[in-house]
Design a protein around this motif. Structure first.
Motif, PDB file in Angstrom:
ATOM      1  N   ASP A   1       9.351  28.139  72.472  1.00  0.00           N
ATOM      2  CA  ASP A   1      10.130  27.368  73.439  1.00  0.00           C
ATOM      3  C   ASP A   1       9.806  25.875  73.373  1.00  0.00           C
ATOM      4  N   ARG A   2       8.849  25.527  72.500  1.00  0.00           N
ATOM      5  CA  ARG A   2       8.503  24.123  72.269  1.00  0.00           C
ATOM      6  C   ARG A   2       8.101  23.949  70.810  1.00  0.00           C
ATOM      7  N   ALA A   3       8.249  22.750  70.325  1.00  0.00           N
ATOM      8  CA  ALA A   3       7.784  22.438  68.966  1.00  0.00           C
ATOM      9  C   ALA A   3       6.285  22.211  69.008  1.00  0.00           C
ATOM     10  N   GLY A   4       5.615  22.538  67.920  1.00  0.00           N
ATOM     11  CA  GLY A   4       4.178  22.316  67.851  1.00  0.00           C
ATOM     12  C   GLY A   4       3.569  22.984  66.635  1.00  0.00           C
ATOM     13  N   ARG A   5       2.249  23.096  66.646  1.00  0.00           N
ATOM     14  CA  ARG A   5       1.513  23.732  65.555  1.00  0.00           C
ATOM     15  C   ARG A   5       0.754  24.923  66.129  1.00  0.00           C
ATOM     16  N   VAL A   6       0.883  26.082  65.475  1.00  0.00           N
ATOM     17  CA  VAL A   6       0.225  27.307  65.932  1.00  0.00           C
ATOM     18  C   VAL A   6      -1.289  27.125  65.804  1.00  0.00           C
ATOM     19  N   VAL A   7      -2.007  27.334  66.922  1.00  0.00           N
ATOM     20  CA  VAL A   7      -3.465  27.233  66.886  1.00  0.00           C
ATOM     21  C   VAL A   7      -4.143  28.592  67.045  1.00  0.00           C
ATOM     22  N   GLU A   8      -3.411  29.565  67.597  1.00  0.00           N
ATOM     23  CA  GLU A   8      -3.997  30.898  67.757  1.00  0.00           C
ATOM     24  C   GLU A   8      -2.917  31.924  68.062  1.00  0.00           C
ATOM     25  N   VAL A   9      -3.038  33.093  67.433  1.00  0.00           N
ATOM     26  CA  VAL A   9      -2.218  34.243  67.810  1.00  0.00           C
ATOM     27  C   VAL A   9      -3.088  35.008  68.799  1.00  0.00           C
ATOM     28  N   LEU A  10      -2.645  35.086  70.053  1.00  0.00           N
ATOM     29  CA  LEU A  10      -3.475  35.589  71.140  1.00  0.00           C
ATOM     30  C   LEU A  10      -3.508  37.107  71.252  1.00  0.00           C
ATOM     31  N   VAL A  11      -2.547  37.781  70.629  1.00  0.00           N
ATOM     32  CA  VAL A  11      -2.413  39.235  70.776  1.00  0.00           C
ATOM     33  C   VAL A  11      -2.400  39.879  69.392  1.00  0.00           C
ATOM     34  N   PRO A  12      -3.185  40.927  69.187  1.00  0.00           N
ATOM     35  CA  PRO A  12      -3.142  41.625  67.897  1.00  0.00           C
ATOM     36  C   PRO A  12      -1.783  42.297  67.666  1.00  0.00           C
ATOM     37  N   ASP A  13      -1.391  42.386  66.417  1.00  0.00           N
ATOM     38  CA  ASP A  13      -0.134  43.031  66.045  1.00  0.00           C
ATOM     39  C   ASP A  13      -0.110  44.476  66.557  1.00  0.00           C
ATOM     40  N   GLY A  14       1.031  44.894  67.107  1.00  0.00           N
ATOM     41  CA  GLY A  14       1.196  46.264  67.579  1.00  0.00           C
ATOM     42  C   GLY A  14       0.631  46.526  68.966  1.00  0.00           C
ATOM     43  N   THR A  15       0.297  45.479  69.697  1.00  0.00           N
ATOM     44  CA  THR A  15      -0.299  45.614  71.022  1.00  0.00           C
ATOM     45  C   THR A  15       0.767  45.657  72.111  1.00  0.00           C
ATOM     46  N   PRO A  16       0.687  46.625  73.042  1.00  0.00           N
ATOM     47  CA  PRO A  16       1.589  46.605  74.196  1.00  0.00           C
ATOM     48  C   PRO A  16       1.245  45.413  75.098  1.00  0.00           C
ATOM     49  N   VAL A  17       2.274  44.705  75.554  1.00  0.00           N
ATOM     50  CA  VAL A  17       2.079  43.542  76.415  1.00  0.00           C
ATOM     51  C   VAL A  17       2.954  43.667  77.651  1.00  0.00           C
ATOM     52  N   GLU A  18       2.591  42.924  78.667  1.00  0.00           N
ATOM     53  CA  GLU A  18       3.355  42.882  79.904  1.00  0.00           C
ATOM     54  C   GLU A  18       4.068  41.538  80.028  1.00  0.00           C
ATOM     55  N   PHE A  19       4.993  41.466  80.948  1.00  0.00           N
ATOM     56  CA  PHE A  19       5.691  40.220  81.244  1.00  0.00           C
ATOM     57  C   PHE A  19       4.656  39.145  81.550  1.00  0.00           C
ATOM     58  N   GLY A  20       4.794  37.980  80.928  1.00  0.00           N
ATOM     59  CA  GLY A  20       3.906  36.867  81.211  1.00  0.00           C
ATOM     60  C   GLY A  20       2.654  36.803  80.361  1.00  0.00           C
ATOM     61  N   THR A  21       2.429  37.774  79.504  1.00  0.00           N
ATOM     62  CA  THR A  21       1.243  37.751  78.646  1.00  0.00           C
ATOM     63  C   THR A  21       1.390  36.652  77.597  1.00  0.00           C
ATOM     64  N   GLY A  22       0.353  35.840  77.441  1.00  0.00           N
ATOM     65  CA  GLY A  22       0.353  34.816  76.403  1.00  0.00           C
ATOM     66  C   GLY A  22       0.312  35.478  75.033  1.00  0.00           C
ATOM     67  N   LEU A  23       1.216  35.090  74.136  1.00  0.00           N
ATOM     68  CA  LEU A  23       1.301  35.696  72.807  1.00  0.00           C
ATOM     69  C   LEU A  23       0.758  34.779  71.717  1.00  0.00           C
ATOM     70  N   ILE A  24       1.201  33.530  71.724  1.00  0.00           N
ATOM     71  CA  ILE A  24       0.837  32.585  70.675  1.00  0.00           C
ATOM     72  C   ILE A  24       0.567  31.224  71.318  1.00  0.00           C
ATOM     73  N   ALA A  25      -0.570  30.603  70.952  1.00  0.00           N
ATOM     74  CA  ALA A  25      -0.924  29.277  71.456  1.00  0.00           C
ATOM     75  C   ALA A  25      -0.417  28.228  70.469  1.00  0.00           C
ATOM     76  N   VAL A  26       0.269  27.222  71.025  1.00  0.00           N
ATOM     77  CA  VAL A  26       0.868  26.166  70.212  1.00  0.00           C
ATOM     78  C   VAL A  26       0.384  24.818  70.736  1.00  0.00           C
ATOM     79  N   ASP A  27      -0.108  23.972  69.817  1.00  0.00           N
ATOM     80  CA  ASP A  27      -0.483  22.608  70.160  1.00  0.00           C
ATOM     81  C   ASP A  27       0.780  21.767  70.073  1.00  0.00           C
TER      82      ASP A  27
END
Length: 168
Positions: free
Chosen positions: A132-158
């Motif tokens: 939803d914003r331009a930036g550079r990926v600094v961290e993938v916060l959730v492992p692949d294949g993980t169940p998540v809920e509404f509002g869970t942070g997925l990817i951190a972007v600088d």
């Protein structure tokens, strides 16, 4: 029989699409969404702090039957330029388009607003997750294949100007 199954799949797809739009338009205190396909029903439930009147008009809060764990905070702590792309619905997080494929993004990649960066699987429907914003990926916060809920942070972007001008 095949056309009957196709018809049910079409109806289920329509219901899921409408449910996704309900979730994204709903008050952020939406606690639970329940979808049934037999005699199609959609139930929305808001957290106890929210009254049913706080939700979308015409939506009824369902009685509490399940206690859901609170999602990880989607707010990026620390740097002002750090932004978390968050799950817009409950589902399973996938970082790649299919098993064994390269992920949509990796740490160090530059992303633009609107670029697909992951997938959320919701009831066998693959829903793109876009930055939803331009930036550079600094961290993938959730492992692949993980169940998540509404509002869970997925990817951190600088999102700082420096991150966008510095090569990854």
């Amino acid at each position: 029989m095949t056309s009957e199954k196709t018809g049910r799949d079409d109806v289920l797809g329509d219901v899921c699409g409408h449910a996704a739009r309900l979730i994204s338009a709903a008050d952020p205190r939406l606690h639970r969404l329940s979808i049934r396909t037999g005699d199609i029903a959609v139930e929305l439930e808001w957290s106890p702090a929210a009254s049913p009147a706080a939700g979308p008009q015409g939506a009824l809060a369902a009685p509490a039957r399940y206690a859901l764990a609170e999602p990880e905070s989607c707010a990026a702590a620390g740097r002002d330029s750090l932004h978390h792309v968050c799950a817009e619905m409950v589902g399973t997080f996938y970082s790649a388009p299919e098993p064994g494929a390269e992920p949509f993004v990796a740490v160090g990649d530059e992303v633009r607003a609107g670029q697909q960066i992951a997938i959320l699987e919701v009831m066998k429907l693959m829903t793109p997750v876009a930055a939803d914003r331009a930036g550079r990926v600094v961290e993938v916060l959730v492992p692949d294949g993980t169940p998540v809920e509404f509002g869970t942070g997925l990817i951190a972007v600088d999102t700082s100007a420096q991150a966008l001008t510095t090569p990854g």
